[in-house]
Design an enzyme around this catalytic site. Sequence first.
Site, short mmCIF file in Angstrom:
data_model
loop_
_atom_site.label_atom_id
_atom_site.label_comp_id
_atom_site.label_asym_id
_atom_site.label_seq_id
_atom_site.Cartn_x
_atom_site.Cartn_y
_atom_site.Cartn_z
N SER A 129 -21.92 -71.78 -7.42
CA SER A 129 -21.14 -70.54 -7.92
C SER A 129 -19.85 -70.81 -8.39
O SER A 129 -19.28 -71.86 -8.42
CB SER A 129 -21.09 -69.49 -6.94
OG SER A 129 -20.29 -69.80 -5.92
N GLY A 130 -19.16 -69.82 -9.22
CA GLY A 130 -17.77 -70.04 -9.78
C GLY A 130 -17.60 -70.89 -10.68
O GLY A 130 -16.65 -71.57 -10.77
N ARG A 188 -25.01 -59.62 -5.78
CA ARG A 188 -23.78 -59.23 -4.89
C ARG A 188 -22.78 -58.80 -5.93
O ARG A 188 -22.84 -59.02 -6.97
CB ARG A 188 -23.41 -60.53 -3.82
CG ARG A 188 -23.18 -61.80 -4.98
CD ARG A 188 -22.60 -62.99 -4.27
NE ARG A 188 -22.35 -64.20 -4.73
CZ ARG A 188 -21.67 -64.46 -5.87
NH1 ARG A 188 -20.69 -63.36 -6.29
NH2 ARG A 188 -21.57 -65.49 -6.55
#
Length: 411
Positions: free
Chosen positions: A158-159, A282
């Site tokens: 992620s990110g 999310r």
Amino acid sequence: MARKALVLIEGHRGNGPLYVQAAKRLGLHPITLSTDPTRYGYLATERVEAIRADTDNLDALVSECSRLRASYDLGITGFAGADESVYVTVGKLCRQFNLPGPNPDSIEACYDKFTQRQLLAKAGVPTPAYRVAGNATEVEDAAAELGLPVILKPVVGSGSCGVRLCRDSDELAEHVSYLLSGKHVWRAPPRILIEQFAQGPQYGVDTMGDEVVAIGAADFGSPPHFVARESIFPASLTDDQYECLADISLSCLRALGLSWGPANIELRWTKRGPVAIEVNPRLPGCLTPRLIHLAYGVDLITEHIRLVMGEACDLRRQHSQTAAARFLVPDRDGILNWIGGDRRAAAEPGVAEVEIYARPTTPIVRKGDYLDSIGHVIAASPNRVRTEAILRRAAGLISWSITPIRALGGT
């Protein structure tokens, strides 16, 4: 009647304090379970009950939550940061205690980007062409088949960590070497997703359950990395464009079995129309919840907590503004000597928030991911032109100095 408590598995630099504050406003007692609670400074600032627990051990978490249930009516959620498996664990805990929460099987399938792409393709959702590889030869073969430029990214992550645009064979070889040489921290067995580069404006669609809440636009820094520079809500779209992005996003949710709670869908509008880049099951970990709250008066964090506690959420818009964020990203590595102007920027009319993450003497080592940012500015006003002007003026008041490593005698 037992007191109600919101159990948060691990924490988050950006959204963590907002969840704690929202829980308190709702009359809940926030409790954080973390392998190392000292990682999250806001726990002490907000005086949050923090319990040291092995969050990689589901049995240990079940035991701790069972103990807490003797004193509280619980709701359980958490944060997917560098380790995406945390939110899968949240789903398993909710299932264990028969509490409202995400389906852990859907979450797990979604976090495997190759599995996610397969499910989206099976459902007919437009995505970039893609392949998966486990070694350098397979990556080269896949890139030759798809045609350069391609994007390489870890199958789990992620990110934007480890994500890079490879425009020629040299960049491809360089990034494959980086990913497979041990420099990249893998959260799962090493597998690389290779995908065609979808060129066009990027949009983020934020949903709750099966309802589209907001659509924003994002701008990134120069290739080959994808470091966010600006985010704005609402995106500048016609009604038809909005409906098209919303329809594709809801198709993504159905394909992935995401029928509960928040999600964020990243899309690019290419020459062949919108394509789904990634679905995050999310709330995004950047500034999106704050921007949506400023733009529409919809507090996604509070409404998510209501769902977690078994209550109905209210996603009705309370007002209409334009809210935007500028991320402060340095253009070089080195040692941060000083950073200033944030107080002047915060005092500008229309500025909603200024935050500096880095402190003087901090080493700046850019990796082309979300950690490259050293701060942000958020602005809001009744219209887009005014908001952009406020943001530009406020961000321009902030400056910093970085001494390059070589100037310090480094190599």
